[in-house]
Write an enzyme that holds these catalytic residues in place. Structure first.
Site, short mmCIF file in Angstrom:
data_model
loop_
_atom_site.label_atom_id
_atom_site.label_comp_id
_atom_site.label_asym_id
_atom_site.label_seq_id
_atom_site.Cartn_x
_atom_site.Cartn_y
_atom_site.Cartn_z
N GLY A 9 27.35 -109.37 -21.40
CA GLY A 9 27.68 -108.02 -20.93
C GLY A 9 26.71 -107.56 -19.87
O GLY A 9 26.30 -106.40 -19.83
N GLY A 12 27.52 -104.43 -17.18
CA GLY A 12 27.71 -103.05 -17.59
C GLY A 12 26.56 -102.16 -17.16
O GLY A 12 25.66 -102.58 -16.43
N GLN A 13 26.60 -100.92 -17.65
CA GLN A 13 25.61 -99.91 -17.24
C GLN A 13 24.19 -100.36 -17.58
O GLN A 13 23.29 -100.30 -16.74
CB GLN A 13 25.91 -98.57 -17.93
CG GLN A 13 25.04 -97.43 -17.39
CD GLN A 13 24.95 -96.24 -18.34
OE1 GLN A 13 25.34 -96.31 -19.51
NE2 GLN A 13 24.46 -95.13 -17.83
N ASP A 35 29.28 -112.19 -18.23
CA ASP A 35 30.20 -111.09 -18.53
C ASP A 35 31.61 -111.64 -18.39
O ASP A 35 31.79 -112.77 -17.93
CB ASP A 35 29.96 -109.91 -17.54
CG ASP A 35 30.34 -108.56 -18.17
OD1 ASP A 35 31.48 -108.44 -18.66
OD2 ASP A 35 29.50 -107.65 -18.18
N ILE A 36 32.61 -110.81 -18.76
CA ILE A 36 34.00 -111.27 -18.58
C ILE A 36 34.49 -111.00 -17.15
O ILE A 36 35.60 -111.36 -16.79
CB ILE A 36 34.98 -110.62 -19.59
CG1 ILE A 36 34.78 -109.10 -19.64
CG2 ILE A 36 34.84 -111.24 -20.96
CD1 ILE A 36 35.91 -108.36 -20.35
N ARG A 37 33.67 -110.31 -16.36
CA ARG A 37 34.00 -110.08 -14.95
C ARG A 37 32.72 -110.17 -14.14
O ARG A 37 31.63 -110.10 -14.71
CB ARG A 37 34.62 -108.69 -14.78
CG ARG A 37 33.64 -107.62 -15.23
CD ARG A 37 34.19 -106.22 -15.19
NE ARG A 37 33.32 -105.35 -15.98
CZ ARG A 37 32.30 -104.65 -15.49
NH1 ARG A 37 32.01 -104.70 -14.21
NH2 ARG A 37 31.56 -103.90 -16.27
N TYR A 143 33.51 -96.53 -33.03
CA TYR A 143 32.29 -97.08 -32.43
C TYR A 143 31.09 -96.92 -33.38
O TYR A 143 30.34 -97.87 -33.62
CB TYR A 143 32.05 -96.33 -31.12
CG TYR A 143 30.78 -96.66 -30.38
CD1 TYR A 143 30.65 -97.88 -29.71
CD2 TYR A 143 29.74 -95.75 -30.31
CE1 TYR A 143 29.49 -98.18 -29.02
CE2 TYR A 143 28.58 -96.03 -29.61
CZ TYR A 143 28.46 -97.25 -28.96
OH TYR A 143 27.32 -97.52 -28.27
N LYS A 147 28.76 -99.77 -35.15
CA LYS A 147 27.31 -99.86 -34.96
C LYS A 147 26.58 -99.79 -36.29
O LYS A 147 25.60 -100.51 -36.50
CB LYS A 147 26.82 -98.76 -34.01
CG LYS A 147 27.24 -98.96 -32.56
CD LYS A 147 26.59 -100.21 -31.97
CE LYS A 147 26.94 -100.40 -30.49
NZ LYS A 147 26.46 -101.69 -29.96
N1 SER Z 1 26.58 -93.52 -24.91
C1 SER Z 1 27.43 -94.02 -25.96
C2 SER Z 1 28.74 -93.38 -25.95
O1 SER Z 1 28.82 -92.27 -25.46
C3 SER Z 1 26.80 -93.80 -27.28
O2 SER Z 1 26.04 -94.86 -27.66
O3 SER Z 1 29.65 -93.91 -26.45
#
Ligand code: SER
Length: 313
Positions: A9, A12-13, A35-37, A143, A147
């Site tokens: 990954g 990403g950010q 990454d996948i891209r 999410y 986690k």
């Molecule tokens: N920044 C993340 C989100 O907003 C939280 O870990 O999903």
């Protein structure tokens, strides 16, 4: 010999800036981005890159063997807002990728793992202010559930198989290099971009929605500090609370107005408001400070100056 590191990954950010920082520390050739891209030019041109799906164990294993990888940073995940729309895809990605790296650790194919958790592990029933390290955790998002489950698996693999996996609960992360995607705290990045481009912003969270936030430089520094720490000093193998600053949309708007006097913010809350309302206002990160010397450097003012200066270029 330098150690070899794989980032899953990497585009990403967080992954983008983490990869560049690791490359400057350990040498470009030793830090494999995947990454996948494909990612931005700086990331693609500065060192090795592999197209890799973090849910594919064999594919990761091949790359780990080929480059003799010792450390893996697993930054691939589906964030909170997108995960509400695709619950099963989020669960499969977030958990499948974690099991892949934990099992590589169990098989002794890698020595050390970094995996990020989030403030999303807490739910509405946890204390809102200075949310403690150990408290009621009843996450209300897909999410957050992924986690929190992931944190428990990390503890399990550490205790049962001696896997050296380390983690922090990132707050919302603010950066100018790479956009976040599909998170609830994304507004705190969008607001600066819109301020620099258009002088106004419509916020998807309402006034008064205070959330824990952090500038990316602090997040990268925390990550590497934890990975460098003496393992014996780490008392937490689930995930460390990590704090820097906390603010609501109107406070970030006020800090922008010090640079762009006529900046305008309006509010149009959507489904992400409910997610934000279930998360902490601020974080007690005393365990991270005690165990590995964590201390943030960026407050809101400094973050605003850095963001606007870079985005206006
Ligand atoms: N920044 C993340 C989100 O907003 C939280 O870990 O999903």
């Amino acid at each position: 010999m330098e150690k070899s590191i794989l980032i899953l990954g990497a585009c990403g950010q967080i992954g983008t800036e983490l990869t560049l920082e690791l490359r400057s520390r350990y040498g470009n050739e030793h830090v494999i981005a995947s990454d996948i891209r494909e990612g931005d030019a700086q990331l693609m041109d500065s060192g090795p890159f592999e197209l890799l799906d973090a849910t594919n164990y064999e594919a990761i294993e091949d790359v780990v063997m080929h480059y003799e990888i010792e450390e893996v940073y697993l930054m691939a995940a589906m964030l909170s807002a997108t995960a509400e729309k695709f619950p099963m895809r989020a669960w499969n990605l977030n958990m499948g990728s974690l099991f892949n790296v934990l099992n590589l650790g169990k098989e002794r194919k890698i020595d050390k793992i970094f995996w990020p958790s989030s403030i999303a592990v807490f739910g509405s029933n946890a204390p809102k202010e200075k949310t403690p390290q150990n408290t009621l955790m009843e996450p209300s998002t897909v999410y957050g559930i992924s986690k929190q489950a992931g944190e428990n698996w990390c503890v399990y693999y550490f205790r049962k198989f001696g896997v050296d996996v380390r983690s922090v609960r990132y707050p919302g992360l603010i950066s100018w290099k790479t956009l976040p995607g599909g998170g609830t705290t994304d507004y705190a990045v969008e607001i600066y971009r819109k301020a620099a481009e258009q002088g106004k912003y419509t916020c998807f969270l309402k006034e008064g929605t205070k959330l824990p936030m952090m500038y990316m430089d602090d997040a990268i520094r925390a990550t590497l500090q934890l990975m460098d720490a003496d393992g014996d000093k780490l008392t937490i193998r689930s995930s460390y609370n990590l704090g820097a600053m906390s603010f609501a949309p109107e406070e970030i708007a006020e800090s922008i107005q010090k640079h762009i006097a006529d900046f305008q913010i309006t509010y149009q809350p959507d489904f992400r408001q409910e997610i934000a309302d279930s998360w902490p206002n601020s974080i007690d990160d005393s365990s991270a400070r005690r165990d590995w010397g964590w201390s943030p450097e960026f407050n809101l003012e400094k973050t605003t100056s850095e963001m606007l200066e870079n985005l206006r270029k």
